[in-house]
Design a protein around this motif. Structure first.
Motif, PDB file in Angstrom:
ATOM      1  N   ASP A  62     -19.703  21.521  43.433  1.00  0.00           N
ATOM      2  CA  ASP A  62     -20.106  20.385  42.705  1.00  0.00           C
ATOM      3  C   ASP A  62     -21.365  20.017  42.562  1.00  0.00           C
ATOM      4  O   ASP A  62     -22.212  20.061  43.686  1.00  0.00           O
ATOM      5  CB  ASP A  62     -19.170  19.219  43.227  1.00  0.00           C
ATOM      6  N   ARG A 104      -9.087  23.767  38.034  1.00  0.00           N
ATOM      7  CA  ARG A 104      -9.495  23.251  36.713  1.00  0.00           C
ATOM      8  C   ARG A 104     -10.413  22.020  37.074  1.00  0.00           C
ATOM      9  O   ARG A 104      -9.741  20.989  38.161  1.00  0.00           O
ATOM     10  CB  ARG A 104      -8.619  22.590  35.974  1.00  0.00           C
ATOM     11  N   TYR A 105     -11.634  21.705  37.059  1.00  0.00           N
ATOM     12  CA  TYR A 105     -12.587  20.817  37.467  1.00  0.00           C
ATOM     13  C   TYR A 105     -12.076  19.600  37.181  1.00  0.00           C
ATOM     14  O   TYR A 105     -11.964  18.478  37.822  1.00  0.00           O
ATOM     15  CB  TYR A 105     -14.042  20.874  37.101  1.00  0.00           C
ATOM     16  N   SER A 106     -11.585  19.300  35.979  1.00  0.00           N
ATOM     17  CA  SER A 106     -10.833  18.067  35.547  1.00  0.00           C
ATOM     18  C   SER A 106      -9.770  17.465  36.253  1.00  0.00           C
ATOM     19  O   SER A 106      -9.309  16.416  36.322  1.00  0.00           O
ATOM     20  CB  SER A 106     -10.427  18.195  34.019  1.00  0.00           C
ATOM     21  N   ASP A 107      -8.852  18.324  36.953  1.00  0.00           N
ATOM     22  CA  ASP A 107      -7.910  18.133  37.839  1.00  0.00           C
ATOM     23  C   ASP A 107      -8.120  18.101  39.150  1.00  0.00           C
ATOM     24  O   ASP A 107      -7.272  18.108  39.997  1.00  0.00           O
ATOM     25  CB  ASP A 107      -6.784  19.066  37.558  1.00  0.00           C
ATOM     26  N   SER A 108      -9.590  18.359  39.648  1.00  0.00           N
ATOM     27  CA  SER A 108      -9.683  18.552  41.032  1.00  0.00           C
ATOM     28  C   SER A 108      -9.735  17.222  41.910  1.00  0.00           C
ATOM     29  O   SER A 108      -9.688  17.417  43.213  1.00  0.00           O
ATOM     30  CB  SER A 108     -11.290  18.741  41.223  1.00  0.00           C
ATOM     31  N   ASN A 110      -6.806  15.590  41.542  1.00  0.00           N
ATOM     32  CA  ASN A 110      -5.223  15.518  41.784  1.00  0.00           C
ATOM     33  C   ASN A 110      -4.732  16.236  42.781  1.00  0.00           C
ATOM     34  O   ASN A 110      -4.933  17.431  42.733  1.00  0.00           O
ATOM     35  CB  ASN A 110      -4.895  16.000  40.042  1.00  0.00           C
TER      36      ASN A 110
END
Length: 127
Positions: A62, A104-108, A110
């Motif tokens: 990140d 998926r970074y957007s779901d990281s 979750n």
């Protein structure tokens, strides 16, 4: 069934380097096509993804932690290791090693994206 187990110090002094190792059993980190990640959850806050190493050896960290973070693997021991330098009390968290078939970074943040979890290890940064 893949199993993950974190190991490392529970207490680290500020400015030192935190090193955590995840030992994987029930699957090889080189042949199983997973993303092997570290995430953390500071007290009272949500989960934050830190970095992954793929079965190919490729890594991604990140951007917010990239300057002081490394992730590596030891294929002979079926382990992967997180190193976080120059720690501060803000790095206090429960650290988890996890595995996911996709990333998926957007779901990281979750938890549902991750297929396997270690039990987590509490790391406190304090003098």
């Amino acid at each position: 069934q893949v199993q993950l187990q974190e190991s490392g110090p529970g207490l680290v002094k500020p400015s030192q380097t935190l090193s955590l190792t995840c030992t994987v059993s029930g699957g090889s980190i080189t042949t199983a096509s997973y993303y092997w990640s570290w995430i953390r959850q500071p007290p009272g806050k949500g989960r934050v993804w830190i970095a992954y190493v793929q079965h190919t050896g490729s890594t991604y960290i990140d951007i917010s932690l990239r300057s002081r973070t490394s992730i590596s693997r030891d294929t002979s021991k079926n382990q992967f290791t997180l190193r976080l330098s120059s720690v501060t009390p803000e790095d206090t968290a429960v650290y988890y090693c996890v595995a996911s078939e996709t990333f998926r970074y957007s779901d990281s943040g979750n938890r549902n994206m991750y297929d396997y979890w270690g039990q987590g290890t509490q790391v406190t940064i304090s003098s």
